[in-house]
Design a protein around this motif. Structure first.
Motif, PDB file in Angstrom:
ATOM      1  N   LEU A   1       0.842  -1.200   0.000  1.00 55.80           N
ATOM      2  CA  LEU A   1       0.000   0.000   0.000  1.00 55.80           C
ATOM      3  C   LEU A   1       0.879   1.252   0.000  1.00 55.80           C
ATOM      4  O   LEU A   1       0.593   2.216  -0.718  1.00 55.80           O
ATOM      5  N   SER A   2       1.931   1.237   0.785  1.00 55.48           N
ATOM      6  CA  SER A   2       2.856   2.368   0.815  1.00 55.48           C
ATOM      7  C   SER A   2       3.522   2.567  -0.545  1.00 55.48           C
ATOM      8  O   SER A   2       3.667   3.698  -1.030  1.00 55.48           O
ATOM      9  N   ASN A   3       3.937   1.471  -1.175  1.00 56.34           N
ATOM     10  CA  ASN A   3       4.569   1.544  -2.490  1.00 56.34           C
ATOM     11  C   ASN A   3       3.609   2.043  -3.564  1.00 56.34           C
ATOM     12  O   ASN A   3       4.036   2.533  -4.611  1.00 56.34           O
ATOM     13  N   ASN A   4       2.315   1.926  -3.290  1.00 55.55           N
ATOM     14  CA  ASN A   4       1.311   2.420  -4.232  1.00 55.55           C
ATOM     15  C   ASN A   4       0.898   3.859  -3.908  1.00 55.55           C
ATOM     16  O   ASN A   4      -0.133   4.340  -4.396  1.00 55.55           O
ATOM     17  N   GLY A   5       1.662   4.520  -3.058  1.00 59.06           N
ATOM     18  CA  GLY A   5       1.361   5.913  -2.744  1.00 59.06           C
ATOM     19  C   GLY A   5       0.402   6.102  -1.598  1.00 59.06           C
ATOM     20  O   GLY A   5      -0.093   7.207  -1.379  1.00 59.06           O
TER      21      GLY A   5
END
Length: 389
Positions: free
Chosen positions: A300-304
């Protein structure tokens, strides 16, 4: 002493053979390289493109060749969005014995890493690197997205014919193959329609765009065209809002990011972009990806930070399946066999049918999707797609 010298010689020969691109035999494993930025100017986009590859690998982690089931392993190397780091990142993947590489987000780093892959005889599938030079004149680098001459023409026609703009301000990053190339193609197409352009560049590391915004306003331009990285885009949006830019912003595929949406939410900055895939085009893919990305905090973090489906994610997903199909068509994990098979590989992806023309190995694409930022809720509104026959 002789035994020691022989051992050293054997190791050197093995290393040379490995660097030459031969896939390592480590049980029933197929290795696919992920040549993407996880840091630097294009880190946000690179992470989202990688997520598409990882999601596809999650769904299809094996491939059967001649009755033997292989596990597909992703080998990831961060090229740091840096042309200087591209060769070493490519070498890292090659030394792991990959059969094919995927990437990179960013045309400049793709071009910079190309010769390393070529020398090793390892094929690469470009996912969203749109500059023609990525594949031009070589037989090892392929591509599944449209190119900048097409995207620049679509954007120029949209500005001139749809928005009724006659004077455009164009801003690119100095030395950047992607933004510089796309701006040039836009200017060529826009001026051929009868428009005029004011063009500037900003240097590496620049974070203050106030003078460029002021120049756009003072030159009497009617649109601000700047197809730069998401990091630069965020700064431009913030400063355009505080300075009252007073004209629409137009950009290419790099602005198709929730980083842009989050920056624009609640402002009066008018943003329209062209891209490869609109969320909602394939409900099964969208819903499955959202469930998968929400299940893990790192993803989720890597997806912004939210579950927005970026076009580069859909393209990464398609690139993985295109690579698997090429390996299956080759009936082999050997990079040379995969390279040969890629020329005639076709799939129906979530972004549309993918087949390659036979000159440079570029995708046969004639459609770009247009999105407009909804500043109230921070989402994209899909506008009619543009198809050029």
């Amino acid at each position: 002493m002789k035994r020691t010298l022989l051992s050293i010689t054997t190791l050197l020969i093995a290393s040379c053979m490995l660097f030459a691109g031969g896939a390592k035999e480590e049980g029933n494993v197929i290795k696919i390289g992920v040549f993407e930025p996880a840091s630097g100017d294009n880190g946000a986009g690179g992470k989202q493109e990688t997520l598409g590859i990882q999601y596809a690998n999650h769904l299809t982690p094996t491939l059967t060749l001649d009755g033997v089931e292989y596990t597909v392993e992703l080998v990831i190397a961060d090229n740091e969005s840096s042309n200087d780091r591209a060769a070493s990142a490519a070498a890292t993947l090659i030394n792991e014995g990959i059969s094919v590489a995927l990437g990179s987000y960013g045309s400049g780093v793709s071009i910079a890493g190309s010769d390393t892959f070529r020398a090793a005889g390892v094929p690469v599938i470009g996912i969203t690197c749109t500059n023609p030079q990525v594949t031009e004149g070589n037989t090892h680098y392929f591509r599944i997205c449209f190119l900048d001459p097409f995207q620049g023409t679509v954007l120029a026609n949209y500005a001139y014919n749809v928005l009724g703009v006659e004077k455009a301000y164009c801003l690119a990053k100095l030395g950047d193959d992607y933004s510089g190339g796309l701006v040039n193609y836009f200017i060529e197409a826009f001026e051929s329609l009868g428009g005029t352009c004011v063009s500037e560049t900003f240097p590496e590391g620049n974070s203050d765009f106030t003078s460029y915004i002021a120049n756009a306003k003072n030159s009497g331009c009617e649109i601000f065209f700047s197809p730069v990285s998401t990091e630069a885009a965020q700064l431009i949006i913030n400063q355009a809002s505080s300075q009252g830019l007073g004209m629409p912003i137009l950009a290419g595929d790099t602005w198709d990011s929730n980083v842009v949406l989050q920056a624009a939410k609640g402002t009066d900055v008018d943003i329209t972009i062209t891209t490869f895939y609109p969320e909602g085009a394939d409900a099964s893919f969208d819903n499955g990806f959202k469930e998968w990305v929400n299940a893990d905090s790192t993803r989720l973090s890597n997806n912004g930070g939210d579950d927005t489906v970026a076009a580069v994610t859909a393209m990464g997903y398609d690139a993985y399946y295109f690579a698997l199909q090429a390996i299956e068509n080759a009936g082999s994990t050997d990079p040379a066999d995969v390279m040969q098979a890629l020329w005639t590989t076709e799939i129906d992806g979530v972004s549309g049918h993918i087949a390659l023309e036979q000159v440079n190995g570029d995708a046969i694409r004639n459609t770009a999707y247009v999105k407009h930022c909804n500043n109230e809720d921070g989402t994209w509104d899909a506008l009619p797609a543009v198809t050029v026959e």
